[in-house]
Design an enzyme around this catalytic site. Structure first.
Site, mmCIF file in Angstrom:
data_model
loop_
_atom_site.group_PDB
_atom_site.id
_atom_site.type_symbol
_atom_site.label_atom_id
_atom_site.label_comp_id
_atom_site.label_asym_id
_atom_site.label_seq_id
_atom_site.Cartn_x
_atom_site.Cartn_y
_atom_site.Cartn_z
ATOM 1 N N SER A 186 0.825 -1.640 0.100
ATOM 2 C CA SER A 186 -0.124 -0.086 0.187
ATOM 3 C C SER A 186 0.908 1.876 0.284
ATOM 4 O O SER A 186 0.918 2.295 -0.925
ATOM 5 C CB SER A 186 -1.283 0.201 1.200
ATOM 6 O OG SER A 186 -1.890 -0.736 1.075
ATOM 7 N N HIS A 250 0.356 4.666 4.364
ATOM 8 C CA HIS A 250 0.647 5.424 3.028
ATOM 9 C C HIS A 250 0.403 6.821 3.603
ATOM 10 O O HIS A 250 0.790 7.032 1.687
ATOM 11 C CB HIS A 250 -1.657 5.489 3.551
ATOM 12 C CG HIS A 250 -2.301 3.692 3.332
ATOM 13 N ND1 HIS A 250 -3.454 4.024 3.621
ATOM 14 C CD2 HIS A 250 -1.599 2.955 3.010
ATOM 15 C CE1 HIS A 250 -3.299 2.116 4.011
ATOM 16 N NE2 HIS A 250 -2.605 1.145 3.187
#
EC number: 3.4.21.-
Length: 280
Positions: A186, A250
């Site tokens: 991610s 993220h």
């Protein structure tokens, strides 16, 4: 009878029955020049110097072909996106080895925050918690990874993927608790998204609108995939808990992508150097 023959001979003189031509030696003498010292004629092969050869073409004949050749030269060569498929295959292979074949020692590729190995910061970007986590990451990895590879090439894609993935894992290791375990691409996905936006971005309201819509969609989908991996949130591997949603990874992945683009912008590209040499 003799008189008739005599009259016939008189009526047809001898000069009218003959064609007189001048003698051959007289004709040669008449055609030859008076100057006897001039050398005889010599036959030489026909030779023409290159400087005397001139070709004339009309502009209508040569311009279309010139324009076609110029268009071919200015055409940007298309780059085949092969690196992104290798990254996807590596992610799929590690997932199959981990969850289907259960290869012994495969979980040593996870990033254990309590006592991490140096290689785990790299290998954790290729590991995933479950199929939902993997499929969502691979979808956006293909989209943004292909965009980055088309602009920066195979080496640029691998550099961006590893740099953003390792940077996201490093920030997560510094911030998250010591009993946490980090896996997933991610952080690299958010990093590739930021890089693709900055590389292809033009100050046009249409492009800005596309970035806002697509960016919101990416964030929502990645968050949903992270929430879908909640089944492993309570799983313990030797006292370590696998985190459900790593928001730090993220955000840090996107930030590392921005930093990478800024650093690369400080170095002149090879194409710019070639253009300068050609212009000089």
């Amino acid at each position: 009878m003799s008189q008739l023959l005599h009259l016939h001979r008189l009526s047809l003189p001898q000069s009218s029955l003959r064609f007189r031509f001048p003698p051959l030696h007289r004709r040669r003498a008449a055609s030859s020049p008076t100057n006897s010292t001039q050398p005889p004629l010599q036959f030489r092969p026909l030779t023409v110097s290159r400087s005397q050869i001139t070709c004339r073409f009309s502009q209508s004949d040569i311009t279309p072909q010139f324009e076609l050749d110029k268009a071919k030269d200015n055409r940007k060569p298309q780059k085949r996106a092969n690196g992104i498929f290798w990254i996807i295959l590596i992610n799929l292979g590690i997932y199959l080895a981990d969850h289907f074949f259960q290869v012994r020692g495969i979980k040593s590729l996870y990033l254990y925050h309590n006592f991490p190995a140096w290689y785990q910061f790299v290998t954790a970007t290729f590991c995933h918690a479950n199929w939902n986590h993997l499929s969502s990451n691979l979808f956006f990895l293909y989209i943004f990874g292909k965009l980055v590879e088309e602009e920066e090439g195979n080496f640029g894609l691998w550099l961006s993927y590893l740099f953003t993935g390792v940077g996201a894992n490093l920030v997560s290791w510094l911030v998250l608790p010591r009993n946490a375990v980090s896996v997933g691409a991610s952080g690299a996905v958010f990093g590739l998204f930021a890089i693709s936006v900055l590389v292809k971005m033009s100050w046009d309201w249409r492009k800005i609108l596309e970035v806002l819509i697509l960016g919101q969609f990416v964030i929502e989908r990645v968050m949903e995939a992270a929430q879908a991996s909640a089944g492993l949130s309570g799983t313990i591997y030797g006292g370590y808990s696998l985190q459900t949603v790593n928001h730090i990874a993220h955000l840090s992945g996107a930030l590392v992508g921005v930093v990478l683009v800024w650093l690369l912008s400080k170095f002149p590209s090879a194409s710019m150097d070639q253009d300068v040499k050609k212009s000089s």
